[in-house]
Design an enzyme around this catalytic site. Structure first.
Site, PDB file in Angstrom:
ATOM      1  N   LYS A  13     -25.980 -17.334 -27.475  1.00  0.00           N
ATOM      2  CA  LYS A  13     -26.188 -17.947 -28.873  1.00  0.00           C
ATOM      3  C   LYS A  13     -27.571 -17.593 -29.501  1.00  0.00           C
ATOM      4  CE  LYS A  13     -26.403 -22.167 -26.750  1.00  0.00           C
ATOM      5  NZ  LYS A  13     -26.425 -21.592 -25.260  1.00  0.00           N
ATOM      6  N   ARG A  88     -25.723 -30.823 -29.201  1.00  0.00           N
ATOM      7  CA  ARG A  88     -25.554 -30.669 -28.027  1.00  0.00           C
ATOM      8  C   ARG A  88     -24.488 -31.737 -27.252  1.00  0.00           C
ATOM      9  NH1 ARG A  88     -29.514 -26.624 -26.184  1.00  0.00           N
ATOM     10  NH2 ARG A  88     -28.886 -25.674 -24.313  1.00  0.00           N
ATOM     11  N   ARG A 127     -32.799 -12.918 -17.699  1.00  0.00           N
ATOM     12  CA  ARG A 127     -33.041 -13.224 -18.998  1.00  0.00           C
ATOM     13  C   ARG A 127     -34.628 -13.143 -18.951  1.00  0.00           C
ATOM     14  NH1 ARG A 127     -31.322 -17.913 -22.891  1.00  0.00           N
ATOM     15  NH2 ARG A 127     -31.744 -19.320 -21.205  1.00  0.00           N
ATOM     16  N   ARG A 160     -37.716 -17.948 -17.297  1.00  0.00           N
ATOM     17  CA  ARG A 160     -38.255 -19.349 -17.718  1.00  0.00           C
ATOM     18  C   ARG A 160     -38.085 -20.017 -16.501  1.00  0.00           C
ATOM     19  NH1 ARG A 160     -34.461 -20.340 -22.946  1.00  0.00           N
ATOM     20  NH2 ARG A 160     -33.828 -22.348 -21.929  1.00  0.00           N
ATOM     21  N   ARG A 171     -27.579 -27.239 -15.216  1.00  0.00           N
ATOM     22  CA  ARG A 171     -27.672 -26.822 -16.888  1.00  0.00           C
ATOM     23  C   ARG A 171     -26.121 -26.884 -17.212  1.00  0.00           C
ATOM     24  NH1 ARG A 171     -31.526 -22.481 -18.566  1.00  0.00           N
ATOM     25  NH2 ARG A 171     -30.815 -22.953 -20.669  1.00  0.00           N
TER      26      ARG A 171
HETATM   27  P1  ADP Z   1     -28.428 -18.392 -25.085  1.00  0.00           P
HETATM   28  O1  ADP Z   1     -29.140 -18.609 -26.385  1.00  0.00           O
HETATM   29  O2  ADP Z   1     -26.755 -18.950 -25.215  1.00  0.00           O
HETATM   30  O3  ADP Z   1     -28.871 -19.375 -24.066  1.00  0.00           O
HETATM   31  P2  ADP Z   1     -29.344 -15.664 -25.010  1.00  0.00           P
HETATM   32  O4  ADP Z   1     -28.963 -15.315 -26.255  1.00  0.00           O
HETATM   33  O5  ADP Z   1     -30.705 -15.972 -24.690  1.00  0.00           O
HETATM   34  O6  ADP Z   1     -28.382 -16.865 -24.558  1.00  0.00           O
HETATM   35  O7  ADP Z   1     -28.695 -14.647 -23.888  1.00  0.00           O
HETATM   36  C1  ADP Z   1     -28.835 -14.909 -22.448  1.00  0.00           C
HETATM   37  C2  ADP Z   1     -29.216 -13.633 -21.957  1.00  0.00           C
HETATM   38  O8  ADP Z   1     -28.162 -12.762 -21.907  1.00  0.00           O
HETATM   39  C3  ADP Z   1     -30.370 -12.799 -22.370  1.00  0.00           C
HETATM   40  O9  ADP Z   1     -31.207 -12.059 -21.450  1.00  0.00           O
HETATM   41  C4  ADP Z   1     -29.737 -11.907 -23.351  1.00  0.00           C
HETATM   42  O10 ADP Z   1     -30.504 -10.742 -23.579  1.00  0.00           O
HETATM   43  C5  ADP Z   1     -28.517 -11.550 -22.707  1.00  0.00           C
HETATM   44  N1  ADP Z   1     -27.187 -11.343 -23.436  1.00  0.00           N
HETATM   45  C6  ADP Z   1     -26.876 -11.911 -24.774  1.00  0.00           C
HETATM   46  N2  ADP Z   1     -25.591 -11.543 -25.235  1.00  0.00           N
HETATM   47  C7  ADP Z   1     -25.304 -10.697 -24.333  1.00  0.00           C
HETATM   48  C8  ADP Z   1     -23.754  -9.641 -23.997  1.00  0.00           C
HETATM   49  N3  ADP Z   1     -23.081  -9.818 -25.082  1.00  0.00           N
HETATM   50  N4  ADP Z   1     -23.914  -8.973 -23.024  1.00  0.00           N
HETATM   51  C9  ADP Z   1     -24.622  -8.953 -22.014  1.00  0.00           C
HETATM   52  N5  ADP Z   1     -26.077  -9.783 -22.059  1.00  0.00           N
HETATM   53  C10 ADP Z   1     -26.149 -10.497 -23.163  1.00  0.00           C
HETATM   54  P1  ADP Z   2     -30.239 -22.019 -23.803  1.00  0.00           P
HETATM   55  O1  ADP Z   2     -30.470 -21.320 -25.148  1.00  0.00           O
HETATM   56  O2  ADP Z   2     -30.382 -21.130 -22.517  1.00  0.00           O
HETATM   57  O3  ADP Z   2     -29.007 -22.711 -23.801  1.00  0.00           O
HETATM   58  P2  ADP Z   2     -32.320 -23.874 -24.748  1.00  0.00           P
HETATM   59  O4  ADP Z   2     -33.332 -23.016 -25.235  1.00  0.00           O
HETATM   60  O5  ADP Z   2     -31.152 -24.028 -26.121  1.00  0.00           O
HETATM   61  O6  ADP Z   2     -31.303 -23.194 -23.591  1.00  0.00           O
HETATM   62  O7  ADP Z   2     -32.465 -25.339 -24.324  1.00  0.00           O
HETATM   63  C1  ADP Z   2     -33.382 -25.511 -23.161  1.00  0.00           C
HETATM   64  C2  ADP Z   2     -33.436 -26.922 -23.023  1.00  0.00           C
HETATM   65  O8  ADP Z   2     -33.955 -27.512 -23.730  1.00  0.00           O
HETATM   66  C3  ADP Z   2     -32.098 -27.597 -22.580  1.00  0.00           C
HETATM   67  O9  ADP Z   2     -31.781 -27.403 -21.120  1.00  0.00           O
HETATM   68  C4  ADP Z   2     -32.593 -28.890 -22.950  1.00  0.00           C
HETATM   69  O10 ADP Z   2     -33.222 -29.586 -21.880  1.00  0.00           O
HETATM   70  C5  ADP Z   2     -33.687 -28.949 -23.913  1.00  0.00           C
HETATM   71  N1  ADP Z   2     -32.854 -29.088 -25.492  1.00  0.00           N
HETATM   72  C6  ADP Z   2     -32.697 -27.956 -26.263  1.00  0.00           C
HETATM   73  N2  ADP Z   2     -31.972 -28.620 -27.315  1.00  0.00           N
HETATM   74  C7  ADP Z   2     -31.245 -29.606 -27.086  1.00  0.00           C
HETATM   75  C8  ADP Z   2     -30.656 -30.614 -27.946  1.00  0.00           C
HETATM   76  N3  ADP Z   2     -30.139 -30.224 -28.906  1.00  0.00           N
HETATM   77  N4  ADP Z   2     -30.292 -31.726 -26.981  1.00  0.00           N
HETATM   78  C9  ADP Z   2     -30.902 -31.930 -25.865  1.00  0.00           C
HETATM   79  N5  ADP Z   2     -31.931 -31.152 -25.304  1.00  0.00           N
HETATM   80  C10 ADP Z   2     -32.011 -30.017 -25.585  1.00  0.00           C
END
Ligand code: ADP
Ligand code: ADP
Ligand code: ZN
Length: 214
Positions: A13, A88, A127, A160, A171
């Site tokens: 995302k 979320r 990541r 992280r 999660r």
């Molecule tokens: P999210 O915001 O949904 O948690 P991220 O954008 O941080 O996800 O992506 C999670 C991990 O996967 C990061 O290390 C990112 O560089 C990698 N990643 C994102 N998109 C892809 C893809 N299409 N193929 C492989 N790795 C990806």
């Molecule tokens: P990822 O991109 O890997 O899904 P985020 O960076 O979006 O993770 O979120 C990290 C953490 O921050 C979540 O596991 C949650 O604890 C908190 N968080 C982020 N956004 C929200 C939300 N909209 N509602 C509740 N908790 C949130």
């Protein structure tokens, strides 16, 4: 244009939201990034959020909703935004709809980036996040030029705490229980677009542009 990114933790995302923000000239708003910035600055909000984040649980709805409503008041939101990590839960989605409809506005697109659970652990364990600017990399799929150093700002990269496998499992189960129902919620509104998140980052982005329009 108002866009919501849906998908499991690690689905990509943030990676895609960043590119959408650049292409369509709208701000990328990540609630996770806002919480991490608050934790770094040791604010009261950060201290509260940390106790939930460390366990892989969601921060309570009212904290998140207040925070996002404040963010929308900033001038850069005038032409829309791409939301990454919000809503979320169903109550968060309802709060968003209520706030928007009060101004005769609504969400234009909810993009679900689909990645099966079995790919997620690998995505998360590889990541790396920059402690300086928050940029995200992957040791295998999106490596930096110099190992452990951010290409954008030169600061060091970390894994992280909540990306360690024990927390990721929790999660994922929180995602299935509380966030996945949003797919149905936006599908019923007729604004859901599904994108295959297992493609390369480039191909995922192209699929999204096909939905949003050039
Ligand atoms: P999210 O915001 O949904 O948690 P991220 O954008 O941080 O996800 O992506 C999670 C991990 O996967 C990061 O290390 C990112 O560089 C990698 N990643 C994102 N998109 C892809 C893809 N299409 N193929 C492989 N790795 C990806
Ligand atoms: P990822 O991109 O890997 O899904 P985020 O960076 O979006 O993770 O979120 C990290 C953490 O921050 C979540 O596991 C949650 O604890 C908190 N968080 C982020 N956004 C929200 C939300 N909209 N509602 C509740 N908790 C949130
Ligand atoms: Zn950086």
């Amino acid at each position: 244009m108002k866009i919501i990114m849906l998908g499991a933790p690690g689905a990509g995302k943030g990676t895609q939201a960043k590119r959408i923000a650049e292409k369509y000239a709208i701000p990328h708003i990540s609630t996770g990034d806002i919480f991490r910035a608050n934790i770094k600055n040791n604010t009261e909000l950060g201290q509260k959020a940390k106790t939930y984040m460390d366990k892989g649980e969601l921060v309570p709805d009212e904290l998140v909703v207040d925070l996002i409503m404040d963010r929308f008041k900033e001038a850069d939101c005038a032409n829309g935004y791409v939301l990454d990590g919000f809503p979320r839960t169903i109550p968060q989605a309802e709060a968003l709809d209520k706030a928007l409809s009060a101004n005769n506005e609504s969400v234009d697109f909810a993009i679900n980036v689909e990645v099966p659970d079995e790919n997620i652990i690998n995505r998360m364990s590889g990541r790396r996040a920059c402690v300086g600017c928050g940029a995200t990399y992957h040791i295998q799929f999106n490596p930096t030029k110099v190992e452990g150093i951010c290409d954008a700002c030169g600061e060091k990269l970390i894994l992280r705490d909540d990306d360690k496998p024990e927390t990721v499992k929790n999660r994922l189960s929180v995602y299935h229980d509380q966030t996945q129902p949003l797919i149905d919620y936006y599908s019923k509104k007729g604004i859901l677009a599904e994108v295959d998140g297992t493609q390369s980052m480039e191909d995922v982005f192209n699929s999204i542009v096909n939905v949003l329009g050039k």
